[in-house]
Design a protein around this motif. Structure first.
Motif, PDB file in Angstrom:
ATOM      1  N   GLN A   1       5.743  -8.014  -2.398  1.00  0.00           N
ATOM      2  CA  GLN A   1       6.134  -7.607  -1.040  1.00  0.00           C
ATOM      3  C   GLN A   1       5.463  -8.511  -0.003  1.00  0.00           C
ATOM      4  O   GLN A   1       6.102  -8.937   0.968  1.00  0.00           O
ATOM      5  CB  GLN A   1       5.734  -6.151  -0.813  1.00  0.00           C
TER       6      GLN A   1
ATOM      7  N   LYS B   1       7.086 -12.006  -0.132  1.00  0.00           N
ATOM      8  CA  LYS B   1       8.407 -11.973   0.488  1.00  0.00           C
ATOM      9  C   LYS B   1       8.283 -11.944   2.000  1.00  0.00           C
ATOM     10  O   LYS B   1       9.049 -12.613   2.713  1.00  0.00           O
ATOM     11  CB  LYS B   1       9.184 -10.753  -0.013  1.00  0.00           C
ATOM     12  N   LYS B   2       7.316 -11.191   2.503  1.00  0.00           N
ATOM     13  CA  LYS B   2       7.094 -11.122   3.944  1.00  0.00           C
ATOM     14  C   LYS B   2       6.724 -12.495   4.497  1.00  0.00           C
ATOM     15  O   LYS B   2       7.190 -12.894   5.576  1.00  0.00           O
ATOM     16  CB  LYS B   2       5.980 -10.109   4.241  1.00  0.00           C
TER      17      LYS B   2
END
Length: 227
Positions: A142, A145-146
């Motif tokens: 996560q 991806k950010k």
């Protein structure tokens, strides 16, 4: 924002991929062309600040954002330090990409290759996940991806990944009251160069040079636009 039409989204994606590849190729060409000339600037700021003691760097994500009053005082402190050490900032846009813009300016003489720098940092995070995931208090996928998104603020984890990816010691002249100077050194290899950034109040990075190198920097920057 979502695309209004699926067909337009498909075309946009294709165009974006082509554009990204072109930007990557251009960045690599520029890096090769400028590396020898820009290497002459390496260490200049380091010699000026050789008397400063650095503190150990601990990679961490962004957590604390100061209020306006704190940020204003920090900016005054940073300005005073720049004046004391005879340094100037190449100011980059505060659009959320400032860390990558400042690194791009140090690496290639222009902040405009920040997308390429971000991509390389994200690749480093993905390839060596076990090195960095312990510093991230969320699912690492996560977090990674950010960090792919333009406008997402870089942090001390991405600085460490940049140091590792580019084989560079990243030196921060900060606005912090009790921490003037931070060094981020690459893991498992000696640094091949130094990248100098100013770091203001946890919210903004700029690229640093000695005042005497002002003409050299802008001469190389102008030459970049010839490509």
């Amino acid at each position: 924002m979502t695309d209004l039409y699926q067909h337009e989204g498909s075309c946009s994606s294709s165009t974006s991929i082509s554009s990204d590849r072109s930007e990557t190729d251009n960045d690599r060409m520029i890096a090769v062309a400028l590396s020898q000339e820009y290497a002459n600037l390496d260490g200049a700021v380091g010699r000026r600040l050789s008397s400063l003691s650095s503190i150990p760097h601990v990679p961490r994500i962004n957590s604390f954002i100061p209020n306006i009053n704190e940020a204003s005082h920090d900016h005054q402190r940073l300005t005073q330090r720049l004046n004391v050490y005879g340094l100037f900032e190449v100011k980059v846009s505060g659009d959320g990409n400032c860390q990558f813009r400042a690194l791009s300016d140090q690496l290639y003489g222009s902040p405009e290759h920040h997308k390429y720098v971000r991509k390389e940092v994200v690749k480093q995070l993905k390839e060596f996940q076990t090195v960095y995931e312990g510093y991230v208090p969320m699912k690492f996928k996560q977090y990674r991806k950010k960090m792919t998104k333009s406008g997402e603020w870089g942090d001390h984890v991405t600085l460490q990944a940049a140091a590792d990816k580019f084989g560079a010691k990243i030196c921060l002249l900060t606005s912090f009251r009790d921490t003037c100077f931070i060094e981020i050194v690459p893991h498992n290899q000696p640094p091949q160069r130094e990248l100098w950034l100013s770091f203001w109040s946890e919210v903004h990075y700029n690229s640093l040079y000695e005042l005497q190198d002002l003409k050299i920097h802008y001469k190389l920057k102008k030459k970049h636009w010839l490509f």
